[in-house]
Design a protein around this motif. Structure first.
Motif, mmCIF file in Angstrom:
data_model
loop_
_atom_site.group_PDB
_atom_site.id
_atom_site.type_symbol
_atom_site.label_atom_id
_atom_site.label_comp_id
_atom_site.label_asym_id
_atom_site.label_seq_id
_atom_site.Cartn_x
_atom_site.Cartn_y
_atom_site.Cartn_z
ATOM 1 N N SER A 63 -1.597 9.215 -2.307
ATOM 2 C CA SER A 63 -2.351 8.070 -2.826
ATOM 3 C C SER A 63 -3.864 8.243 -2.702
ATOM 4 C CB SER A 63 -1.925 6.792 -2.098
ATOM 5 O OG SER A 63 -2.137 6.926 -0.701
ATOM 6 N N LYS A 87 -10.390 1.810 -4.451
ATOM 7 C CA LYS A 87 -9.612 0.860 -5.229
ATOM 8 C C LYS A 87 -9.263 -0.340 -4.355
ATOM 9 C CE LYS A 87 -7.293 4.755 -7.513
ATOM 10 N NZ LYS A 87 -5.977 5.389 -7.814
ATOM 11 N N GLU A 89 -6.510 -1.518 -3.690
ATOM 12 C CA GLU A 89 -5.331 -1.205 -2.875
ATOM 13 C C GLU A 89 -5.655 -0.332 -1.661
ATOM 14 O OE1 GLU A 89 -5.661 -0.811 -6.198
ATOM 15 O OE2 GLU A 89 -4.625 1.001 -6.902
ATOM 16 N N ASP A 90 -6.892 0.126 -1.554
ATOM 17 C CA ASP A 90 -7.317 0.850 -0.350
ATOM 18 C C ASP A 90 -7.717 -0.112 0.769
ATOM 19 O OD1 ASP A 90 -8.948 3.189 -2.508
ATOM 20 O OD2 ASP A 90 -7.051 3.497 -1.435
#
Length: 122
Positions: A63, A87, A89-90
């Protein structure tokens, strides 16, 4: 005994960059393999990246491959995580950890820092 203190977290917009640092105390830092992990709210802690004691080997989670870079400076007892193209989602608390055995398994790591928050806004 190794004590670890992370720094460098913060709030950044998507696409931005941050560099995390992990300062270690103790004479054995240069013999420890180091890793970065992260934990998002409601999720399990997951592997991000690892680096061998001499810096010659690195390993990344799929990822983050191509976006994050792990490095270390044994003279400064510090390991780094350069994070680019971030991002949403990080977003997570990022932890550094130390182990005698190089790898990605959470259970391998003996010493842990307290973590630093990274928040990526969209």
């Amino acid at each position: 005994q190794v004590q670890l203190v992370e720094s460098g977290g913060g709030l950044v917009q998507a696409g931005g960059s941050l560099r995390l640092s992990c300062a270690a105390s103790g004479r054995t830092f240069s013999t420890q393999n180091m890793g970065w992990f992260r934990q998002a709210p409601g999720k399990q802690r997951e592997f991000v990246a690892a680096i061998s004691w001499g810096g010659g080997s690195t390993y990344y989670a799929d990822s983050v491959k191509g976006r994050f870079t792990i490095s270390r400076d044994n003279a400064k007892n510090t390991v780094y995580l350069q994070m680019n193209s971030l991002k949403p989602e990080d977003t997570a608390v990022y932890y550094c950890a130390a182990t005698k055995s190089f790898g990605a398994a959470l259970g391998q790591y003996v010493y842990w820092g307290q973590g630093t928050q990274v928040t990526v806004s969209s």
